[in-house]
Scaffold this motif. Sequence first.
Motif, mmCIF file in Angstrom:
data_model
loop_
_atom_site.group_PDB
_atom_site.id
_atom_site.type_symbol
_atom_site.label_atom_id
_atom_site.label_comp_id
_atom_site.label_asym_id
_atom_site.label_seq_id
_atom_site.Cartn_x
_atom_site.Cartn_y
_atom_site.Cartn_z
ATOM 1 N N ALA A 60 -1.805 -1.310 -4.021
ATOM 2 C CA ALA A 60 -3.158 -1.625 -3.573
ATOM 3 C C ALA A 60 -3.668 -0.575 -2.598
ATOM 4 N N GLN A 61 -4.972 -0.571 -2.433
ATOM 5 C CA GLN A 61 -5.605 0.262 -1.421
ATOM 6 C C GLN A 61 -5.257 -0.265 -0.029
ATOM 7 N N PRO A 62 -5.177 0.608 0.971
ATOM 8 C CA PRO A 62 -4.832 0.157 2.332
ATOM 9 C C PRO A 62 -6.021 -0.467 3.060
ATOM 10 N N ASP A 63 -6.681 -1.408 2.398
ATOM 11 C CA ASP A 63 -7.854 -2.052 2.994
ATOM 12 C C ASP A 63 -7.445 -2.982 4.132
ATOM 13 N N ASP A 84 0.833 -1.207 0.000
ATOM 14 C CA ASP A 84 0.000 0.000 0.000
ATOM 15 C C ASP A 84 0.865 1.254 0.000
ATOM 16 N N GLY A 85 2.152 1.070 -0.276
ATOM 17 C CA GLY A 85 3.084 2.180 -0.298
ATOM 18 C C GLY A 85 4.036 2.168 0.870
ATOM 19 N N ALA A 138 13.173 -7.716 -2.438
ATOM 20 C CA ALA A 138 13.202 -6.576 -3.360
ATOM 21 C C ALA A 138 12.317 -5.442 -2.847
ATOM 22 N N TRP A 139 11.169 -5.778 -2.289
ATOM 23 C CA TRP A 139 10.302 -4.737 -1.725
ATOM 24 C C TRP A 139 10.994 -4.047 -0.550
ATOM 25 N N HIS A 140 11.601 -4.834 0.316
ATOM 26 C CA HIS A 140 12.261 -4.251 1.483
ATOM 27 C C HIS A 140 13.424 -3.369 1.076
ATOM 28 N N ALA A 141 14.197 -3.794 0.073
ATOM 29 C CA ALA A 141 15.299 -2.980 -0.407
ATOM 30 C C ALA A 141 14.814 -1.650 -0.969
#
Length: 290
Positions: free
Chosen positions: A236-239, A165-166, A284-287
Amino acid sequence: MDFSFVDAPLDRAEHLRTDSDALARLWPEARVLVLDARGDAGVDAQGMPPALDGTAVGMRPASAVFLGLHADQGWFALPANDAPTTLDIPATIDLRSAAAQWPVREATAFAQARAVLHWRDRHRFCGACGAPLEYARAGWLGRCTGCGIEHYPRTDPAVIVAVTDGARLLLGRQAAWPEGRYSTLAGFVEPGETLEQTVMREVFEESAIRVTGCRYLASQPWPFPASLMLGFTAQAQPDAPQVNDELEDARWFEAQDIGLALRDAHPWLKLSPKSSISRWLISAWHAAQA
């Protein structure tokens, strides 16, 4: 790529699959991987792939599948049921364990062998008329002895998605997994569906999270038994996650928690194995957050 079954692939040398003379010349010095009915491979006393060649096996069985070439050496996969009883294969290893222990080329060839032998084992008869299949093209084509239909190895495409969600990463877990294990969401592509549509549908079905966009990153053969994992990142939306019978739990994780889990330092969170594209997507997301 920092995950298994993609690096150091064999040259599949497809043009040799119909060249019986060339295959016969390759066989005596060929590297042979022997797999049992479970898809586990034979190992030596140290748990490594044995230096087994065609001469040790003897005459090339009809069930031997030509995998390809490395430095002009042929590589073949052989069902254990068709291997001579005189072969010294003291133990076996499963593919996930081999991915962590074996040299990269051998592990990648093992994945290829497991997938094609599983297809051969599960497709002995024609799905159209029920007649037995005869195999050609060095094991890569099944031809019906009744109606003549040709059958080829099947690969099932599936998406696997790092949803964010960012600021947070969405992970889920199945009830059968080890305690604390969470992974990225995944699911199979349905007929008539694009990969992007699959990402949106699967994420929403499993977590009720609404994806607003996605991007393809990489893929991984996943022969458990016959999948190709197509790795995406998605916005995605922060649902608030809501699960059904597919997942036991799904939740958002902060970057700090992911970082601790990647270092095996989190008090309870455990991530996907390092051999998987799921772990690579998480890393990869964490980096990117850092």
